[in-house]
Design a protein around this motif. Structure first.
Motif, PDB file in Angstrom:
ATOM      1  N   ILE A 208       0.839  -1.199   0.000  1.00 47.47           N
ATOM      2  CA  ILE A 208       0.000   0.000   0.000  1.00 47.47           C
ATOM      3  C   ILE A 208       0.875   1.250   0.000  1.00 47.47           C
ATOM      4  CG2 ILE A 208      -1.956  -1.115   1.123  1.00 47.47           C
ATOM      5  CD1 ILE A 208      -1.005  -0.005   3.783  1.00 47.47           C
ATOM      6  N   ALA A 209       0.301   2.338  -0.494  1.00 49.46           N
ATOM      7  CA  ALA A 209       1.032   3.604  -0.607  1.00 49.46           C
ATOM      8  C   ALA A 209       0.286   4.710   0.123  1.00 49.46           C
ATOM      9  CB  ALA A 209       1.219   3.986  -2.072  1.00 49.46           C
ATOM     10  N   PHE A 210       1.023   5.423   0.950  1.00 49.05           N
ATOM     11  CA  PHE A 210       0.501   6.609   1.617  1.00 49.05           C
ATOM     12  C   PHE A 210       0.989   7.817   0.823  1.00 49.05           C
ATOM     13  CE2 PHE A 210       0.947   3.255   4.729  1.00 49.05           C
ATOM     14  CZ  PHE A 210      -0.219   3.327   5.479  1.00 49.05           C
ATOM     15  N   LYS A 211       0.105   8.373  -0.001  1.00 48.72           N
ATOM     16  CA  LYS A 211       0.497   9.468  -0.888  1.00 48.72           C
ATOM     17  C   LYS A 211       0.296  10.846  -0.267  1.00 48.72           C
ATOM     18  CE  LYS A 211      -0.528   7.076  -5.256  1.00 48.72           C
ATOM     19  NZ  LYS A 211      -1.269   7.198  -6.539  1.00 48.72           N
ATOM     20  N   LYS A 212      -0.511  10.894   0.777  1.00 49.60           N
ATOM     21  CA  LYS A 212      -0.814  12.183   1.405  1.00 49.60           C
ATOM     22  C   LYS A 212      -0.239  12.223   2.812  1.00 49.60           C
ATOM     23  CE  LYS A 212      -5.061  12.944  -1.268  1.00 49.60           C
ATOM     24  NZ  LYS A 212      -6.520  13.198  -1.201  1.00 49.60           N
ATOM     25  N   ILE A 213       1.084  12.187   2.888  1.00 48.73           N
ATOM     26  CA  ILE A 213       1.731  12.250   4.195  1.00 48.73           C
ATOM     27  C   ILE A 213       1.800  13.704   4.655  1.00 48.73           C
ATOM     28  CG2 ILE A 213       2.986  10.084   3.994  1.00 48.73           C
ATOM     29  CD1 ILE A 213       5.423  11.613   3.085  1.00 48.73           C
TER      30      ILE A 213
END
Length: 289
Positions: A208-213
């Motif tokens: 999974i990718a956290f794009k809005k850190i």
């Protein structure tokens, strides 16, 4: 206090030590400039599949591989640029090529400087001349990686860069994650899910990718081992990726400068002007809890 030595294993390996703080790092320049091991107070911080590491036909699973000039994979491994198509395999080529040792120092840290320069092999899949210079510093419970990306070509160079650290972890249900995001996307990037700190480790794979850190730090606590692992990264890195496989004793928490396929979509890609440089910073700190 600080010490550097060399051993001949499967590959020539540089050993960086802070002996006063019982911290020891192993670096293999000729195999992707990778850090293969970090041991602090007798505990392994990184996981390494040693059998895969010995096989040049297999990608490394373990340590802290370098990702460049892409993070993740491209559809059909194709990079389209200037009316041509180039074949770029997953995570790019920096993790596979030999890096040159530029310098060593034991003054204020156990430090080694590595360099990777474009060549005929890289130009055939990525048509830009470049020079990467990475500085590894070991000081007590901190691993610091300073990066310089130099576009030596006469055209704008698009790239993404990142790291793929494999953190040793046996009981994943003992983890407390602190990731500065409230949502993540799946690997395909077509679905978004809310995130409150919990993941289901019974899945065969989590990718999974956290794009809005929202911060330049992330961490996790491993209660089984009574340690906290903290990551700090510069503004170059816009995305955090979490990856693990069921039954494997590792988790990966990866800072990427752009999400998967950014080189084709342009999403958060770094476009470095001709004959200019940019820098990145990544630090891992391990402490007791």
């Amino acid at each position: 206090m600080f010490h550097i030595s060399i051993k001949q294993d499967d590959y020539l390996t540089y050993i960086l030590e802070d002996r006063e703080n019982n911290s020891r790092l192993e670096v293999v320049p000729e195999k992707g400039g990778i850090i293969t091991a970090w041991k602090l107070n007798g505990q392994d911080i990184f996981y390494l599949d040693k059998e895969r590491f010995k096989n040049p036909q297999l990608s490394v699973r373990g340590g802290n591989p370098i990702l460049f000039p892409i993070c993740g994979n491209l559809p059909d491994d194709i990079f389209a640029y200037g009316g041509k198509e180039y074949q770029l395999k997953q995570h790019g080529f920096a993790r596979d090529l030999p890096w040159e040792v530029v310098s060593q120092s034991t003054d204020e840290a156990a430090e080694i400087v590595l360099r990777l320069t474009s060549n005929e092999e890289t130009l055939s899949v990525y048509p830009f001349e470049f020079e990467l210079t990475f500085t590894y510093q070991l000081v007590a419970n901190r691993l610091i990686i300073k990066q310089q990306y130099h576009n030596k070509s006469n055209q704008v160079m698009p790239f993404s860069a990142g790291f793929h650290p494999y953190f040793w972890c046996q009981d994943k249900n003992s983890l407390d994650l602190d990731i500065p995001a409230s949502e993540y996307t799946n690997k395909a990037g077509d679905k978004t899910f809310p995130f409150s700190g919990e993941l289901d480790y019974n899945q065969d794979e989590i990718d999974i990718a956290f794009k809005k850190i929202t911060a330049d730090t992330a961490s996790f606590v491993n209660h089984t081992r009574n340690i906290k692992v903290s990551l700090e990264y510069s503004e170059l890195f816009s995305t955090l990726v979490f990856w693990t496989l069921k039954g494997k004793n590792y988790i990966c928490l990866e800072p990427w400068s752009a999400p998967r396929n950014g080189l084709n979509t342009g999403e958060r890609i770094t476009n470095l002007e001709p004959n200019t440089k940019c820098e990145g910073y990544f630090e891992i700190k391990v402490s007791n809890v």
